[in-house]
Design a protein around this motif. Structure first.
Motif, PDB file in Angstrom:
ATOM      1  N   UNK A   7      17.079  26.106  18.635  1.00  0.00           N
ATOM      2  CA  UNK A   7      16.664  25.349  19.821  1.00  0.00           C
ATOM      3  C   UNK A   7      15.727  24.203  19.447  1.00  0.00           C
ATOM      4  N   UNK A   8      14.803  24.439  18.537  1.00  0.00           N
ATOM      5  CA  UNK A   8      13.893  23.376  18.107  1.00  0.00           C
ATOM      6  C   UNK A   8      14.664  22.214  17.488  1.00  0.00           C
ATOM      7  N   UNK A   9      15.612  22.536  16.625  1.00  0.00           N
ATOM      8  CA  UNK A   9      16.402  21.511  15.935  1.00  0.00           C
ATOM      9  C   UNK A   9      17.159  20.650  16.953  1.00  0.00           C
ATOM     10  N   UNK A  10      17.875  21.317  17.852  1.00  0.00           N
ATOM     11  CA  UNK A  10      18.686  20.580  18.824  1.00  0.00           C
ATOM     12  C   UNK A  10      17.871  19.755  19.783  1.00  0.00           C
ATOM     13  N   UNK A  11      16.731  20.307  20.224  1.00  0.00           N
ATOM     14  CA  UNK A  11      15.899  19.575  21.188  1.00  0.00           C
ATOM     15  C   UNK A  11      15.152  18.429  20.529  1.00  0.00           C
ATOM     16  N   UNK A  12      14.521  18.702  19.380  1.00  0.00           N
ATOM     17  CA  UNK A  12      13.681  17.686  18.753  1.00  0.00           C
ATOM     18  C   UNK A  12      14.453  16.489  18.254  1.00  0.00           C
ATOM     19  N   UNK A  13      15.619  16.722  17.662  1.00  0.00           N
ATOM     20  CA  UNK A  13      16.377  15.626  17.069  1.00  0.00           C
ATOM     21  C   UNK A  13      17.408  15.021  18.017  1.00  0.00           C
ATOM     22  N   UNK A  14      17.774  15.731  19.096  1.00  0.00           N
ATOM     23  CA  UNK A  14      18.838  15.224  19.960  1.00  0.00           C
ATOM     24  C   UNK A  14      18.472  15.276  21.448  1.00  0.00           C
ATOM     25  N   UNK A  15      18.373  16.488  22.001  1.00  0.00           N
ATOM     26  CA  UNK A  15      18.381  16.640  23.454  1.00  0.00           C
ATOM     27  C   UNK A  15      17.172  15.995  24.116  1.00  0.00           C
ATOM     28  N   UNK A  16      16.005  16.030  23.469  1.00  0.00           N
ATOM     29  CA  UNK A  16      14.795  15.512  24.113  1.00  0.00           C
ATOM     30  C   UNK A  16      14.945  14.040  24.472  1.00  0.00           C
ATOM     31  N   UNK A  17      15.291  13.204  23.496  1.00  0.00           N
ATOM     32  CA  UNK A  17      15.389  11.780  23.812  1.00  0.00           C
ATOM     33  C   UNK A  17      16.574  11.473  24.723  1.00  0.00           C
ATOM     34  N   UNK A  18      17.677  12.222  24.582  1.00  0.00           N
ATOM     35  CA  UNK A  18      18.810  12.012  25.488  1.00  0.00           C
ATOM     36  C   UNK A  18      18.370  12.195  26.932  1.00  0.00           C
TER      37      UNK A  18
END
Length: 532
Positions: free
Chosen positions: A392-403
Motif C-alpha cells: 500500500x505504501x509503494x502504490x500510494x506514495x509513488x502513484x495513487x497520491x498524486x493522481x
C-alpha cells in the motif's frame, strides 16, 4: 537516407493469411491485413530512424516510398535491456487497428508504459483488435525512444533546426500525434477527434503532451491511467544532473558529448544504466532515484506536474485500487524478492522505498510511515502483514497520491470536465490486489490471452468488465459523458460527493468515493512526495 521499404507484389498476403488491404500514408502506400472484422497495419514508419546524426536529434519525417510497403509485421522495440528481444535504435514505428479504412471514427492513441526504459507498443497486451472492434475506434500504438536515447538533456545535443536538446522520447510522441492527424483519414479515422491514453509512464506522457502548446487543437481529450507523475528526485534528473551524466559517459568513451552519436548504441545504453545501478544513495547524482523520466527543459517539459496547471482538456483519470501490488507481490518480475516477513524486514523495505523519492531518509520517517499505515489498515479492516502494508505504501506514495490530489485540484480549479475511475477488479493468487497495469489487459481485452488468463481471469464477469471499460472509453472518445449499459450514470468528479466510478468485482460497476483516504492523508504531511 532510409532503407527502401519492403515491397509487396500486387499487395497480396501469403495463402492462409487474411485479406490484404492497402492504405496510403503521407510517405507512401502500406499493406495491412484484414481478419476477424478488423484491419491491422503494423510497423508503419512515423519518423525517420533516429540513428547516426539523428541520434539525440528531433524526429524527422520518414523517407518517402512509392512501392507498397509490407505493414504486416511490427517494427522492433526501442533499444532496451532484456525485457523485449530484438530491440533497436531504429524503432519509430506505429501499429494501427481499424474496423475499416472507410469512414471517420474517433482515434485513440495509446502510449505504452515501462518506466521510460522498457516496453513497446507491439506487446501482445496492447493488441488493439478488440478495442477497435467493440469501441468502433481507430486504435494506434507505437514505439518511442527510451532510456539514455530518449529521456535526458544536454545543450551540446541542440538540434540545428528545432533547437531542442532534451526529451527525445517526448518529441517522438509529439511527432506521432502530428503524424496521426495527417494520416488518420487513410485508416478510417477522424483527424479532428484524437484522444490520448497510456498507462504509467504512458499516462504521464499523455498528461504532458496535453500541456504542449504545439499540440493544442490536435489532442482533444486524454485518458491517463495509473499515471507516474514526474517529480525530482524520484522520477527525473535536474538539467544539471542530466548534463553531468552525459559528460561522465563521454569521458568513459574518451569522446565529447557530441561524440556520443558515434558510440555503439548498445555500449551507450549499458554505460547509462551503469550510472544508475545499485542503491540510489551511492550514485553520483541525486535525481532519477526510481526512474529517469522527462527532464525540465523549459519547452517540452516546462515543469513538474504538481507545479503546472492541469490540462485544459476533458479527462478520464484512472488508477488501480492497489497500484503497489504490481511491484511488491510475486512471483517474479518486476520484484524478485525477498519480501519483508517481520517488523525488521518491513522497516528495511520501507526505507528502501522512501529512498526512491528522497535524498535523505530519517529513522523517524520510516517509523511514522509504518505507524500510519498500520493504524489506517486497522481502521479500514485491511490486512496488516508486512507485505500488505509495504504494498500500500509503494502504490500510494509513488502513484495513487498524486493522481488523486491532482484530480481533486482539477475539480476545484480546472477548466474542463473530468471523470475519475478506481479500477478495482482483483487478480488471482499468487498475485494480489488490483495491480498497476491490470487496466491495460481489460482495456484491450487481452486478459483472455493464455499468458494472462490465469492471473486476470477469463470468465463472463471479466469479459463484462472489459466490455464496460471499452464502452466507457469509447463513448468518452466520441465527446460524450462516458457511459455503458453495464455502468450507472457517471457524474463529473467532485471530491465532496460519491462521483468515482468503481469498476470491478461482482457488481461490475458502481459510483462511490476514492478509497483509503486515511493513507492518502498521511502523505499530505509526510514531506516526501510533493503535494499538488
Amino acid at each position: 537516407m532510409a532503407d527502401a521499404p519492403p515491397a509487396v507484389a500486387a499487395a497480396r498476403l501469403p495463402p492462409g493469411r487474411g485479406r490484404s488491404v492497402t492504405a496510403r500514408t503521407t510517405a507512401g502506400p502500406v499493406m495491412g491485413e484484414r481478419r476477424g472484422g478488423v484491419t491491422v497495419f503494423r510497423g508503419v514508419p512515423y519518423a525517420a530512424p533516429p540513428v547516426g546524426d539523428l541520434r539525440f536529434a528531433s524526429p524527422w519525417p520518414p523517407e518517402p516510398w512509392t512501392r507498397v510497403r509490407d505493414a504486416t509485421r511490427p517494427g522492433p522495440p526501442s533499444l532496451q535491456t532484456d525485457y523485449l528481444p530484438g530491440s533497436s535504435e531504429d524503432s519509430l514505428y506505429a501499429n494501427i487497428w481499424t474496423p475499416g479504412t472507410e469512414g471517420s471514427r474517433p482515434v485513440l492513441i495509446y502510449i505504452h508504459g515501462g518506466g521510460w526504459y522498457i516496453g513497446a507498443g507491439s506487446e501482445r497486451d496492447y493488441d488493439g483488435a478488440r478495442l477497435a472492434i467493440h469501441g468502433d475506434m481507430v486504435v494506434v500504438t507505437f514505439n518511442y525512444r527510451l532510456g539514455a536515447l530518449g529521456w535526458g538533456l544536454h545543450e551540446d545535443f541542440a538540434d540545428p533546426v528545432t533547437g531542442s536538446f532534451a526529451n527525445w522520447g517526448l518529441q517522438d510522441q509529439a511527432a506521432l500525434v502530428r503524424w496521426v492527424r495527417k494520416n488518420a483519414a487513410a485508416f478510417g479515422g477522424d483527424p479532428g477527434n484524437i484522444t490520448l491514453s497510456g498507462t504509467s509512464a504512458g499516462g504521464s506522457s499523455a498528461w504532458q503532451l496535453a500541456l504542449i502548446p504545439e499540440l493544442r487543437g490536435i489532442v482533444h481529450r486524454i485518458v491517463p491511467i495509473s499515471t507516474k507523475h514526474v517529480w525530482h528526485p524520484a522520477s527525473s534528473l535536474s538539467a544539471e544532473e542530466s548534463s553531468a551524466v552525459y559528460e561522465s559517459i563521454a569521458r568513459t568513451f574518451g569522446t565529447t558529448v557530441k561524440g556520443l552519436r558515434r558510440v555503439p548504441a548498445g555500449a551507450l545504453k549499458n554505460a547509462w544504466e551503469k550510472e544508475f545501478s545499485g542503491s540510489p544513495v551511492k550514485r553520483a547524482v541525486d535525481g532519477g532515484r526510481g526512474y529517469r523520466g522527462p527532464v525540465v527543459d523549459g519547452h517540452w517539459m516546462r515543469g513538474y506536474d504538481h507545479q503546472l496547471p492541469t490540462p485544459g482538456l476533458p479527462m478520464m483519470t484512472v488508477y488501480a485500487r492497489t497500484e503497489g501490488s504490481f511491484f511488491t507481490t510475486g512471483p517474479g518480475f518486476p520484484f524478485p524478492g525477498p519480501h519483508p516477513a517481520d517488523d525488521q524486514g518491513l522497516r528495511a523495505a520501507v526505507r528502501d522505498l522512501l529512498c526512491k523519492g528522497a535524498v535523505e531518509v530519517r529513522d523517524e520517517q520510516v517509523e511514522a510511515c509504518v505507524t500510519a499505515y498500520r493504524e489506517a489498515a486497522a481502521a479500514d479492516g485491511l490486512p496488516r502483514d508486512p507485505v500488505s502494508l509495504w504494498t500500500e505504501m509503494w502504490g500510494d506514495g509513488l502513484f495513487r497520491y498524486q493522481i488523486v490530489r491532482l484530480a481533486e485540484r482539477h475539480a476545484g480549479h480546472g477548466s474542463s470536465p473530468q471523470y475519475v475511475m478506481e479500477f478495482a477488479h482483483p487478480v488471482r493468487p499468487p498475485y494480489s490486489g488490483t495491480p498497476h497495469e491490470a487496466t491495460s489487459k481489460f482495456l484491450f481485452g487481452t486478459h483472455t490471452l493464455p499468458q494472462n488468463a490465469a492471473e486476470y481471469g477469463n470468465g463472463p464477469l471479466e469479459r463484462r468488465i472489459s466490455d464496460t471499460l471499452i464502452e466507457l472509453v469509447a463513448t468518452f472518445a466520441r465527446g460524450e459523458s462516458p457511459n455503458s449499459p453495464n455502468a450507472p450514470a457517471w457524474p463529473e468528479f467532485s471530491p465532496e460527493r460519491p462521483s468515482t466510478m468503481i469498476l470491478g468485482g461482482a457488481r461490475t460497476a458502481e459510483i462511490g468515493t476514492v478509497s483509503k483516504q486515511r493513507q492518502l492523508r498521511y502523505w499530505d504531511e509526510a514531506e516526501w512526495v510533493p503535494r499538488p
